[in-house]
Design an enzyme around this catalytic site. Structure first.
Site, mmCIF file in Angstrom:
data_model
loop_
_atom_site.group_PDB
_atom_site.id
_atom_site.type_symbol
_atom_site.label_atom_id
_atom_site.label_comp_id
_atom_site.label_asym_id
_atom_site.label_seq_id
_atom_site.Cartn_x
_atom_site.Cartn_y
_atom_site.Cartn_z
ATOM 1 N N ARG A 15 7.361 -22.191 -26.851
ATOM 2 C CA ARG A 15 8.126 -22.360 -28.087
ATOM 3 C C ARG A 15 8.893 -23.686 -28.049
ATOM 4 N NH1 ARG A 15 11.342 -16.739 -28.024
ATOM 5 N NH2 ARG A 15 11.142 -17.157 -25.796
ATOM 6 N N LYS A 73 15.255 -21.229 -25.087
ATOM 7 C CA LYS A 73 15.687 -20.377 -23.987
ATOM 8 C C LYS A 73 16.940 -20.911 -23.313
ATOM 9 C CE LYS A 73 14.305 -17.132 -22.746
ATOM 10 N NZ LYS A 73 14.784 -15.803 -23.229
ATOM 11 N N TYR A 92 19.383 -19.576 -27.273
ATOM 12 C CA TYR A 92 19.650 -18.275 -26.678
ATOM 13 C C TYR A 92 20.297 -18.528 -25.314
ATOM 14 C CZ TYR A 92 16.670 -16.045 -30.185
ATOM 15 O OH TYR A 92 16.141 -15.597 -31.371
ATOM 16 N N HIS A 94 22.286 -15.630 -23.327
ATOM 17 C CA HIS A 94 22.246 -14.420 -22.493
ATOM 18 C C HIS A 94 23.111 -14.574 -21.239
ATOM 19 C CE1 HIS A 94 19.079 -12.990 -25.120
ATOM 20 N NE2 HIS A 94 18.335 -14.031 -24.837
ATOM 21 N N GLU A 116 22.137 -15.343 -30.032
ATOM 22 C CA GLU A 116 22.143 -13.873 -30.021
ATOM 23 C C GLU A 116 23.488 -13.249 -30.359
ATOM 24 O OE1 GLU A 116 23.062 -14.981 -25.687
ATOM 25 O OE2 GLU A 116 21.760 -15.737 -27.293
ATOM 26 N N ASP A 268 16.313 -9.555 -20.978
ATOM 27 C CA ASP A 268 17.119 -10.775 -21.092
ATOM 28 C C ASP A 268 18.601 -10.501 -20.877
ATOM 29 O OD1 ASP A 268 15.320 -12.834 -21.484
ATOM 30 O OD2 ASP A 268 15.207 -12.549 -23.640
#
Length: 359
Positions: A15, A73, A92, A94, A116, A268
């Site tokens: 991605r 990511k 993202y 996490h 997120e 995740d």
């Protein structure tokens, strides 16, 4: 504003933070966009496509130079070292299960905004939703594959055939990921049960799926009973910004049917099965106590073109707001956007992340 889009470096992560069409929207608004060479080539977005959209193609040394860095990511420790005080990172994150990354971002003085934890007026997660949709639908596909006998599974066809019962699918969590998993499993004619702790959510799911799925209120006893006879269990539990709750412990695992499969969409955020551990697309599964586990931490990366387009559609308005107004004004105009702020000026800013890391 100067915006940078690095190439992702996670295992089999294809991605990219912005599609050429999104880049075009930003460059038309007089922002400068630099895209690392080959960042989107694996999904059909070559450097020429980005150049046509108005981007500048740069090498790895310049990929993190922008005032705003847009990724997909969470950054590696090495990527964190390429960021400096005053820069904004939008991706993202996490961080609830990534203490080292959180501390690295704090040391670098970076402003880190997590997809997120951005919310909308209804408390939904608009930037997590597209990947939850993808992961939910994928979870049934990879779970069906895991159940094949050559993969170590029970040899169960989820849809069954006339005279043979359908496979039993249990979905733990009825949110965006879980409801999409249930929808696909129902489409395959599996025997589907959804477990959730919100009675309002269960009512909505019951109305949507009618007699095609059972809906149950979550409790430890209910989960233990439903997973005991399941062929496939999909873990889709979410607590915004926090570590995922453990829904299946090792004692429950020992009572499951040998060859059953677990797919942990929540990996995740630490995973919702006690036995889960992160895997990658190269080696996606492992077997523990006779149960096959699929715990890939970037599931949507396997369908990278679809995922990139869906994510870029969702993030573009927020990126445009940051670029046009700066962080403070963008957050002042949209307090729900401000909930995405995880790290700023050396401090953790999101309460769930702070609680999880004790920072």
């Amino acid at each position: 504003m100067r915006i940078s889009v690095p190439k992702e470096c996670k295992n089999h992560e294809y991605r990219v933070g912005l599609t050429p069409s999104s880049v075009f929207e930003l460059t038309c608004a007089d922002h400068e966009v630099a895209v690392q060479t080959q960042a989107g080539v694996a999904i059909g977005y070559d450097d020429a496509a980005y150049v046509r959209a108005g981007a500048r193609i740069v090498g790895a040394a310049e990929a993190f130079a922008g005032e705003l860095v847009v990724k997909v990511k969470e950054p590696t420790i090495e990527e964190c070292r390429q960021l400096n005080r005053g820069q904004m990172l939008f991706t993202y994150l996490h961080l609830a299960t990534a203490r080292a990354q959180a501390q690295a971002l704090m040391r670098r003085g970076v402003t880190a905004i997590a997809y997120e934890t951005v919310e909308d007026d209804q408390g939904r997660l608009p930037l997590l939703a597209p990947m939850s949709e993808v992961a939910g639908r994928m979870s049934v596909q990879v779970g069906a594959e895991a159940l094949l006998t050559p993969r170590g599974g029970r040899g169960t066809l989820l849809g069954g055939v006339p005279g043979v019962a359908s496979g039993k699918v249990v979905v733990l969590g009825g949110g965006m990921a879980g409801s999409n998993a249930a929808r696909l499993a129902i489409g395959l004619r599996a025997d589907v049960t959804i477990v959730d702790q919100s009675i309002d959510r269960l009512r909505k799911l019951s109305a949507e799926f009618a007699e095609r799925a059972k809906v149950l209120m979550a409790s430890k006893a209910t989960i233990a009973q439903t997973v005991r006879n399941a062929d496939l269990v999909i873990g889709a539990a979410l607590v915004v910004g926090a570590k995922a709750p453990t829904l299946i412990d090792r004692k429950m695992l020992a009572e499951m049917r040998p060859g059953a499969a677990l797919v942990d969409i929540s990996i995740d955020q630490g995973g919702c099965f006690e036995s889960s551990r992160p895997t990658c697309h190269e080696t996606p599964t492992f077997i523990e106590q006779g149960i096959l586990h699929y715990c890939v931490t970037n599931m949507p990366g396997a369908v990278a073109r679809t995922s990139t387009q869906a994510l870029s559609n969702a993030t573009l308005p927020f990126i445009a707001a940051l670029a046009a107004k700066g962080m403070r004004t963008a957050f002042a105009n949209d307090p729900n956007f401000a909930k995405g702020l995880n790290v700023h000026q050396g401090q953790i800013c999101h309460p769930a992340v702070s609680d999880a890391l004790a920072l």
